[in-house]
Design an enzyme around this catalytic site. Structure first.
Site: not given
Ligand SMILES: [Zn+2]
Ligand SMILES: [Zn+2]
Length: 323
Positions: A183, A202, A208, A210, A248-249, A295
């Site tokens: 995100h 961020c 980046h 998580h 996901d992904h 997260e």
């Molecule tokens: Zn983040």
């Protein structure tokens, strides 16, 4: 750790003494004790055909059953005695051992307590939540319990509030799953410099990622025969289909339509998961109670879907248990 919306249980206290009380005597406190046991179980209702048992309970209906390493957390509350304790922990340990772990350890749950004798019309399957009800009934005469948690495995647990005002058949069931996603935190209407000022690293342009952990807690009465708050397989399918598979992904900002116009902070992701699941879980006959999104090891967001309808002792238990 505290979480918004947590209401502490009512803990009896004695009137404050005029002089300083020794060792906290009379002041209220909540304590927890953990106990573990291993047992097996089988989900099979004799009034149903083999095909129907398979359909309802999947591999849990396969004879001769399968086992779990259960972990029980008992929360108790009361005023401190002159020795500075709510209860003598040795007494607590022995009560839990005598009433719960000795009768259940290394046994097939279906053959232990009469609650699980399915030849009786009032017998029910030994699910996590039904087992917790039976444990409550055995511990309550001996210990001042205010809440109970039972882990069937690290990703599945049940909670009970032990409160005269609560529905005695009501339980909370939590499943935990995960997804990996990228995100970027930035409001599209702002400049990069403005976003940098708000979101720091961020806001970097290429995002980046998580490994997110998601906990979904549902609430409802335990079915008197199946022993279930809701169809667990159906709940897991809903979470997989509506959350894990689409998230996901992915790069959340670009791949999940909602986040094209909504900054995918942990708070907003938790809220969106709550909105996605609330209706479908209600259609399964349960209530979505809580969504917790972790997260990173350092930050998590929790949304209480029913707040402020209920107090949230299960969350308080989670905090106390270090879960
Ligand atoms: Zn983040
Ligand atoms: Zn099982």
């Amino acid at each position: 750790m505290t979480a918004a919306g947590i209401t502490a249980p009512t803990i009896p206290t004695e009137p404050a003494p005029r002089s300083a009380a020794p060792h906290g005597r009379g002041r209220g406190c909540l304590i927890t004790r953990r106990a573990c046991f291993s047992a097996s179980h089988l989900y099979w209702l004799p009034e149903l055909s083999e095909a129907r048992n398979r359909e309802l309970f999947g591999p849990c209906s396969l004879a001769p059953g399968h086992g779990h390493n259960y972990e029980l957390i008992v929360a108790m509350a009361g005023p401190l005695d002159a020795d500075g304790m709510v209860l003598n922990l040795s007494d607590v340990k022995h009560a839990i051992r005598r009433e719960v772990t000795e009768p259940l350890s290394f046994r097939c749950l279906n053959d232990t307590w009469p609650e699980f004798d399915l030849s009786r019309p009032e017998g029910r399957l030994p699910t996590t939540e039904a087992l917790l009800l039976a444990i409550r009934d055995r511990l309550r005469p001996h210990l001042p319990i205010v809440g109970l948690r039972l882990y069937e495995q690290p990703d599945l647990w049940a909670d009970l509030r032990v409160d005269p005002a609560a529905d005695p058949m009501e339980a909370f069931l939590t499943i935990r799953t995960h997804f990996a996603a990228a995100h970027r935190l930035a409001r599209p209407e702002l400049s990069q410099a403005e976003n940098d000022a708000i979101y720091g690293k961020c806001a970097r342009p290429h995002g980046h990622g998580h490994n997110y952990l998601v906990e979904i807690t549902v609430r409802g009465p335990i079915d008197p025969r199946t022993g279930m708050v809701c169809d667990l397989a159906a709940l897991q399918r809903l979470v997989d289909d509506l959350v894990v598979e689409p998230f996901d992904h992915t790069f959340l900002n670009k791949d999940v339509e909602h986040f094209a116009s909504c900054v995918p902070t942990a708070e907003n992701i938790a809220l969106h998961i709550c909105d996605l699941l609330k209706g479908p879980i209600a259609a399964q006959g349960a209530h979505l109670h809580r969504v917790r999104l972790q997260e990173s090891p350092n930050n998590a967001a929790e949304v209480f879907a029913e707040s402020p309808v209920l107090d949230t002792l299960p969350a308080a238990l989670a905090a106390l248990a270090g879960a």
